[in-house]
Design an enzyme around this catalytic site. Structure first.
Site, PDB file in Angstrom:
ATOM      1  N   GLU A 432      -0.512 -70.051 -14.635  1.00  0.00           N
ATOM      2  CA  GLU A 432      -0.268 -70.579 -13.309  1.00  0.00           C
ATOM      3  C   GLU A 432      -0.427 -72.103 -13.341  1.00  0.00           C
ATOM      4  O   GLU A 432      -1.468 -72.621 -13.733  1.00  0.00           O
ATOM      5  CB  GLU A 432      -1.301 -69.956 -12.362  1.00  0.00           C
ATOM      6  CG  GLU A 432      -1.375 -70.569 -10.992  1.00  0.00           C
ATOM      7  CD  GLU A 432      -2.564 -70.006 -10.192  1.00  0.00           C
ATOM      8  OE1 GLU A 432      -3.294 -69.141 -10.714  1.00  0.00           O
ATOM      9  OE2 GLU A 432      -2.740 -70.450  -9.050  1.00  0.00           O
ATOM     10  N   ASP A 507      -9.185 -67.639  -8.177  1.00  0.00           N
ATOM     11  CA  ASP A 507      -9.335 -67.814  -6.731  1.00  0.00           C
ATOM     12  C   ASP A 507      -8.302 -66.946  -6.027  1.00  0.00           C
ATOM     13  O   ASP A 507      -7.582 -66.176  -6.653  1.00  0.00           O
ATOM     14  CB  ASP A 507      -9.197 -69.294  -6.344  1.00  0.00           C
ATOM     15  CG  ASP A 507      -7.830 -69.848  -6.721  1.00  0.00           C
ATOM     16  OD1 ASP A 507      -6.958 -69.051  -7.139  1.00  0.00           O
ATOM     17  OD2 ASP A 507      -7.642 -71.071  -6.609  1.00  0.00           O
TER      18      ASP A 507
END
Ligand code: 0RA
Length: 639
Positions: A432, A507
């Site tokens: 990511e 997260d």
């Protein structure tokens, strides 16, 4: 009976349970998370047999502070009388004899009065201790075991609970209370959500039955009871979707001893969600019943569409995927001698079942469509649209292919490939963000590890058809890099990597991207997950530093433990992969010698899909409730 008075038969019995302890996986499938939770299933299965025979209507499952579990039912109670041949109480025999059908893959099933107690002895063998309590004849009987060996023999008590009912008769029932043996299981802590899902499923599959779930560790308590059975199950699954017709269709038929039940409802979504069960087992790997269901559905809808001119004579028939678009269905079977196959023994193998299910569906669904022309026309109208969209998608793919965009000869510029050419040795890290991608590129082993950075949220898959998904750059890049194609044309033999490792931040955004990628792979590259090629990286959440000592911790629990050893050490919390330098990312997360990676199973993918549908679907209220309910469970929720 005299304690310790073992006959030749009872010695054989003991040897039987020793065999279970030696090779537990043969009997319960595995000794990991899955095998552990399977124990509860085995006990429940006996209680549910009592319920199906009409003798039991309440089951309570309790998890205790010490990690043990009990399953209590109000059935007839395991018989307690002396067994003439073995010279032992029947209850002891049931708890310690390996039944012929006790093997994991050969579970015998009969609708009533069948082979009871299958699986009880297996659970007994792999438990540190087990206590069986039976209420019968107004008395209470208790029997204790240690690792399958009887301790003391059966004891008859004054009932510890009030057994007298209003009509003067006595309540009956069984409670099996056990603690899984840590010598056998890698993991002995029961997971609330796993058991909750199982219990809810069992309550839907056995309508009228009440299952109470009580977790004394957290104080959470839940009760499941559905008078509508699998019809209610379909309504529940469609809770966040928009149905095309108000009520699910219910079909049932028994032939050749096989009972077929199905509930189905179409929604305006583009995806299919078919769940199949055999004797209360969730057959996540499908099998002959699923093949039969699909064939029956396609045939019924095509016949109806021709008969009433939804399809012109010169038009191609509707394809299976067209008639399943937007379908939510539960298919539940009772099969006398099921053969379970596949990686996790959740694929039905009986060949005769295919035809039985196909004709049951054809016969019953044809009648339903004739009697409900309004529902029929909305369902078939949608299938015709799906067929047109599929044709458009095929053309779009053709065009893309002609331009060579999906060929691996044209590897995406963002991909930092590895030099090794043998796919079995190659790993693709899907990372990511560009900055983490940079660290990963510098830190990796160039020979075997390839890096593909993805940016932003790639796409809302739920609301898009395949033709649109294919136009998305992020998705294209991923498909091209893997090199095995997509959808019907997917070919696992062309996969360029045998490990595809999703590496996202710890997260809520990272969790979101991971859910999205898993859902995408599950729907459009299913064999990749079935072959066990997909993994999730586990980057550390914390670093503890004190003097020259540094440790990396991967969960809040580990942090708590370590802090006891190293009080007042300095804690650094990693919010994103980008915060780690290349060397650190390598040593904590990427180095095959030391890293932890989690293999994604089909169940994980199904769960991701459910989560995804809830988070992305049109309905706002279920999403709000879901986030509220799960916010506390997300370990590192950034708010
Ligand atoms: C053998 C025979 C009968 C019932 C059971 C076993 C039985 C086993 C379990 C396991 C958990 N709950 C259970 N409830 C019943 C039939 C008893 C009779 O005929 O009275």
């Amino acid at each position: 009976m005299e304690n310790g008075d073992y006959t030749a038969e009872s010695i054989q019995v003991l040897e039987g349970l020793q065999a279970v302890r030696k090779r537990p996986s043969m009997y319960i499938g595995s000794t990991d998370h899955r095998g552990l939770h399977h124990l509860v299933y085995e006990i429940l299965d006996n209680a549910i047999d009592e319920a199906m025979a009409g003798f039991c209507s309440n089951i309570t499952v309790t998890i205790y502070q010490d990690g043990s579990v009990s399953v209590q039912d109000d059935g007839r109670g395991i018989p307690t009388d002396m067994h003439p041949k073995y010279n032992r109480p029947a209850m002891e025999i049931v708890m310690s004899t390996l039944h012929a059908g006790g093997k994991f893959d050969k579970k015998s099933y009969q609708v009533s009065g069948g082979l009871h107690g299958v699986g009880l002895s297996v659970v007994n063998a792999v438990s540190e201790w087990l206590t069986a309590t039976v209420w019968r004849n107004g008395r209470e009987y208790v029997l204790n075991f240690d690792r399958g060996v009887v301790r003391g023999g059966m004891v008859e008590h004054e009932p510890s609970i009030n057994l007298r009912k209003a009509d003067g008769t006595f309540s009956t029932g069984t409670r099996i209370h056990f603690k899984p043996d840590a010598q056998i299981f890698q993991e002995t802590s029961f997971d609330y959500t796993t058991l909750e899902t199982l219990l809810r499923e069992l309550a839907y599959l056995n309508n009228g039955l009440t299952i109470v779930f009580d977790d004394q560790r957290s104080g959470k308590r839940n009760s499941f009871h559905y008078d509508g059975g699998i019809v209610d199950f379909v309504r529940f699954l469609n809770g966040v979707k928009t149905p095309l017709h108000p009520d699910p269709v219910y079909l049932s038929k028994t032939s050749d001893g096989v009972q077929v039940e199905a509930a189905m409802q179409y929604t305006d979504s583009y995806n299919e969600s078919i769940h199949t069960f055999v004797n209360n087992i969730n057959t996540v790997e499908g099998g002959t019943h699923l093949v039969g269901f699909r064939a029956g559905l396609t045939r019924t809808i095509n016949d109806y569409a021709r008969k009433y001119n939804f399809l012109k004579e010169n038009e191609e028939p509707l394809a299976g995927e067209d008639v399943r678009e937007g379908l939510t269905a539960i298919v539940s079977l009772r099969v006398p001698e099921p053969q379970f196959e596949g990686q996790t023994k959740t694929k039905l193998g009986n060949s005769e079942v295919r035809g039985i299910v196909e004709s049951a569906i054809y016969e019953q669904l044809s009648i339903y469509l004739e009697e409900n022309p309004k529902t029929a026309s909305s369902v078939i109208g949608k299938a015709v649209l799906a067929s047109q969209a599929r044709e458009a998608a095929r053309k779009a793919r053709e065009l893309t292919r002609r331009k060579g965009l999906l060929e691996s000869g044209n590897l995406p510029g963002k991909l930092a490939d590895c030099s090794e050419k043998d796919p079995a040795k190659c790993e693709l890290f899907v990372v990511e963000g560009d900055s983490a991608g940079g660290s990963a590129k510098q830190g990796r082993n160039r020979a075997t590890q390839a890096i593909l950075p993805l940016w932003g949220k790639i796409l809302n898959v739920e609301k898009s058809r395949l033709d649109k998904i294919l136009k998305n750059q992020g998705v294209r890049t991923l498909i091209t890099a893997i090199g095995a194609g997509i959808g019907e044309e997917f070919d696992i033999n062309n996969a360029r990597y045998h490990k595809i490792i999703l590496m996202t931040d710890a997260d809520i955004d990272g969790a979101h991207i991971r859910t999205l990628l898993l859902t995408f792979l599950y729907r459009h590259a299913t064999p990749l997950i079935e072959s066990g090629f997909v993994y999730i990286a586990q980057p550390p959440l914390y670093r503890l530093k004190k003097g020259n000592t540094e440790v990396y911790l991967y969960s809040d629990r580990e942090l708590e433990e370590k802090l006891k050893e190293m009080p007042s050490a300095v804690i650094q919390r990693y919010k994103g992969l980008g915060e780690m330098n290349p060397g650190l990312l390598w040593s904590t997360t990427m180095n095959p010698e030391t890293r932890i990676i989690k293999q994604v199973t089909i169940e994980d993918a199904v769960e991701a899909e459910m989560l995804f549908t809830t988070l992305m679907g049109d309905a706002v209220e279920p999403r709000r409730l879901f986030i509220q309910e799960h916010a506390a469970e997300v370990e590192n929720l950034d708010v």
